[in-house]
Design a protein around this motif. Structure first.
Motif, mmCIF file in Angstrom:
data_model
loop_
_atom_site.group_PDB
_atom_site.id
_atom_site.type_symbol
_atom_site.label_atom_id
_atom_site.label_comp_id
_atom_site.label_asym_id
_atom_site.label_seq_id
_atom_site.Cartn_x
_atom_site.Cartn_y
_atom_site.Cartn_z
ATOM 1 N N TYR A 1 0.832 -1.205 0.000
ATOM 2 C CA TYR A 1 0.000 0.000 0.000
ATOM 3 C C TYR A 1 0.873 1.264 0.000
ATOM 4 O O TYR A 1 0.671 2.187 -0.799
ATOM 5 C CB TYR A 1 -0.900 -0.044 1.237
ATOM 6 N N VAL A 2 1.851 1.297 0.904
ATOM 7 C CA VAL A 2 2.708 2.480 1.004
ATOM 8 C C VAL A 2 3.598 2.602 -0.234
ATOM 9 O O VAL A 2 3.850 3.711 -0.727
ATOM 10 C CB VAL A 2 3.547 2.428 2.292
ATOM 11 N N GLN A 3 4.054 1.484 -0.762
ATOM 12 C CA GLN A 3 4.853 1.528 -1.987
ATOM 13 C C GLN A 3 4.043 2.130 -3.136
ATOM 14 O O GLN A 3 4.566 2.921 -3.933
ATOM 15 C CB GLN A 3 5.327 0.120 -2.353
ATOM 16 N N ALA A 4 2.763 1.787 -3.193
ATOM 17 C CA ALA A 4 1.889 2.354 -4.232
ATOM 18 C C ALA A 4 1.718 3.858 -4.042
ATOM 19 O O ALA A 4 1.719 4.625 -5.011
ATOM 20 C CB ALA A 4 0.535 1.657 -4.196
ATOM 21 N N LEU A 5 1.601 4.306 -2.794
ATOM 22 C CA LEU A 5 1.487 5.747 -2.527
ATOM 23 C C LEU A 5 2.731 6.489 -2.998
ATOM 24 O O LEU A 5 2.645 7.570 -3.600
ATOM 25 C CB LEU A 5 1.268 5.988 -1.031
ATOM 26 N N ILE A 6 3.901 5.908 -2.717
ATOM 27 C CA ILE A 6 5.157 6.556 -3.119
ATOM 28 C C ILE A 6 5.265 6.613 -4.634
ATOM 29 O O ILE A 6 5.662 7.638 -5.214
ATOM 30 C CB ILE A 6 6.357 5.807 -2.503
ATOM 31 N N LEU A 7 4.901 5.522 -5.307
ATOM 32 C CA LEU A 7 4.951 5.514 -6.775
ATOM 33 C C LEU A 7 4.034 6.580 -7.357
ATOM 34 O O LEU A 7 4.366 7.239 -8.342
ATOM 35 C CB LEU A 7 4.567 4.130 -7.301
#
Length: 540
Positions: free
Chosen positions: A77-83
């Motif tokens: 989830y957080v990786q998607a936010l950063i992307l």
């Protein structure tokens, strides 16, 4: 002789061993295998994310996903936010979809999927996903708000209003009021937009964006007292609010207080030195002070910053006409017409330039088009009549003169126009030359426009004029009326930590490119009428 008792006391007797227990004879079992805890580093991921240390955050996420074989939902989830923050919308969408598969009953995952679809311009698909999220959480105002914004992009304004009203019913937020007001502005209904913004100000009286927007709407309607009141309140809460300062300066410029307006603009220039409306307004202040070289310099800077703004091109054409630089005026007015082909005054000024460039045939075509587009502007008919008279076409000149009288009667009855004394004088001379006598419409005393700058609102069909530049502020402020107010992003764990909210959607300034900043109300221009500019071809 030693006593037996003493001997026994000092002798060590052999001990009989006890039989070993059955349990001690069993072999020890091996320790149970420890399974990895999927969320054990969520706290560290969250800490790096809220500190905006994205590189360290991605390193921890990579380690966590390797340990959990890609099953840690929060890390994904957080990786998607950063992307998404980095602009990789498609990749973030795929990761959010993975989260939705891992936790299909989580509405937050579906909201993030829908937001990514929205950012990719897939508004119908975003609405479908938001509807799925609404089934999991029926009392989420964000879902209704974002669905309403999607409908705005699809130009289904009635459905958008329903969704935004539902959002307000669930939970009142400033942003929802702003978007609801924007719908009315897109539809051209200023009165309803003002009502919405008034309710918003009652709900949030210290929101400077709402106060500024409401003041600008009153300014557009010409209700200067209320406009000044709301803009003043906005500046009370935020003295550095450049939109409110720019609007206040434009009001002063409208009333001819050029020096005071320039003082205000100097403050704005420190905050937004690259603002096209700011340099346009400064240029027209210099134009009003008859400092034409400075005016052209400022207007050309505004044109460099916003090359497709027709109002700036209009002003450049007007200043060059005043300086009798007709070729340059023709250049800028032609560019303005290509961007705003439905405005009669542009064709009229182009015809004036063509007349002075000794091209009467094209000047006639320009006047004819101006008369067709603007049937309530007597100046067009008067200039056209003078040109036809000079070309020996007295019948055509008489027809245009009579059409001018009809327009003047309509405007005089409505009380919406103060006639320039020079225009009246030229009309009387032309009437005498055409042997039609003094028309009754000119017998009433008129105010001298040389002592008072008359205004023309070119955004309205009635042809009521205002000095160019005052409502440039309106164009800028209304395009960002929905400003990109973003809620602070945060990340949280799947259990204890709170996830970052899926941000309420807001149309970009491009929406404000619909009849709006956008998306927003029709932008009016201000125009400083130099005596004789509009009637330069009238002089006989």
């Amino acid at each position: 002789m030693t006593k037996p008792g003493n001997f026994e006391r000092h002798c060590l007797l052999p001990r009989t061993p006890f039989p070993a227990s059955a349990e001690s004879q069993k072999p020890r079992l091996k320790k149970a295998q420890e399974f990895p805890i999927l969320e054990k580093q969520n706290w560290l991921i969250h800490l790096h994310y809220i500190r905006k240390d994205y590189e360290a955050c991605k390193a921890v996420i990579k380690e966590q996903l390797q340990e959990t074989q890609g099953l840690c939902e929060y890390a994904i989830y957080v990786q998607a936010l950063i992307l998404r923050l980095e602009g990789n919308i498609q990749e973030s969408l795929e990761l959010f979809q993975t989260c939705a598969v891992l936790s299909p009953q989580c509405a937050d995952n579906l909201k993030q999927v829908a937001r990514s679809l929205f950012l990719l311009g897939k508004h119908k698909a975003a609405i479908e996903v938001y509807n799925e999220a609404a089934k999991l959480n029926q009392k989420d105002w964000e879902i209704c708000h974002n669905v309403g914004v999607c409908y705005i992009y699809l130009k289904q304004f009635s459905k958008a209003q329903d969704q935004l009203h539902n959002a307000l019913h669930l939970n009142r937020h400033d942003l929802t009021y702003i978007m609801l007001g924007k719908i009315h502005l897109l539809e051209g209904d200023l009165d309803k937009a003002i009502e919405i913004y008034k309710k918003a100000v009652e709900f949030s009286p210290e929101n400077t964006e709402l106060l500024t927007t409401l003041g600008l709407l009153y300014l557009q309607l010409g209700i200067y007292q209320k406009a000044f009141e709301h803009l003043g309140n906005a500046l009370t809460y935020d003295p550095t609010n450049y939109k409110a300062i720019l609007a206040a300066g434009s009001m002063m410029q409208t009333h001819g207080d050029f020096d005071v307006a320039l003082t205000k603009y100097r403050v704005v220039a420190c905050a937004v030195p690259e603002s096209p409306p700011l340099w346009n307004n400064i240029g027209m202040c210099f134009f009003g002070k008859k400092k034409y070289v400075a005016a052209i310099s400022c207007l050309k800077r505004a044109n460099y910053l916003a090359p497709f703004d027709w109002k700036i091109l209009y002003n450049l054409g007007l200043v060059h006409l005043t300086m009798q630089q007709y070729a340059s005026a023709f250049h800028f007015l032609s560019a303005a017409i290509s961007l705003q082909p439905k405005m009669g005054e542009l064709y009229m000024l182009l015809a004036v330039a063509l007349t002075n460039l000794e091209d009467p045939e094209n000047a006639k075509r320009a006047y004819a088009e101006a008369a067709r587009l603007d049937k309530c502007q007597p100046l067009v008919n008067l200039n056209y009549a003078v040109l036809l008279y000079k070309q020996g076409e007295k019948e055509g000149a008489l027809a245009q003169y009579q059409e001018m009288e009809r327009s003047v009667r309509l405007l005089r009855d409505s009380g919406s126009l103060e006639f320039d004394s020079e225009m009246v004088e030229m009309a009387q001379k032309l009437g005498a030359a055409l042997r039609v006598g003094d028309a009754l419409v000119w017998t009433k005393p008129v105010k001298d426009a040389k002592s008072k700058h008359r205004t023309t609102s070119t955004g309205k069909a009635a042809g009521v004029q205002q000095p160019l530049g005052s409502n440039q502020a309106l164009g800028q402020a209304m395009s960002s009326a929905a400003a990109h107010r973003k809620l602070p992003p945060g990340a949280g764990g799947t259990s204890q930590l709170t996830r970052p909210p899926s941000l309420p959607l807001e149309p970009e300034p491009a929406v404000e490119a619909h009849p709006a900043e956008a998306s927003a109300p029709r932008r009016e221009k201000q125009e400083e009428d130099d005596p004789g500019v509009g009637v330069s071809s009238v002089r006989m």
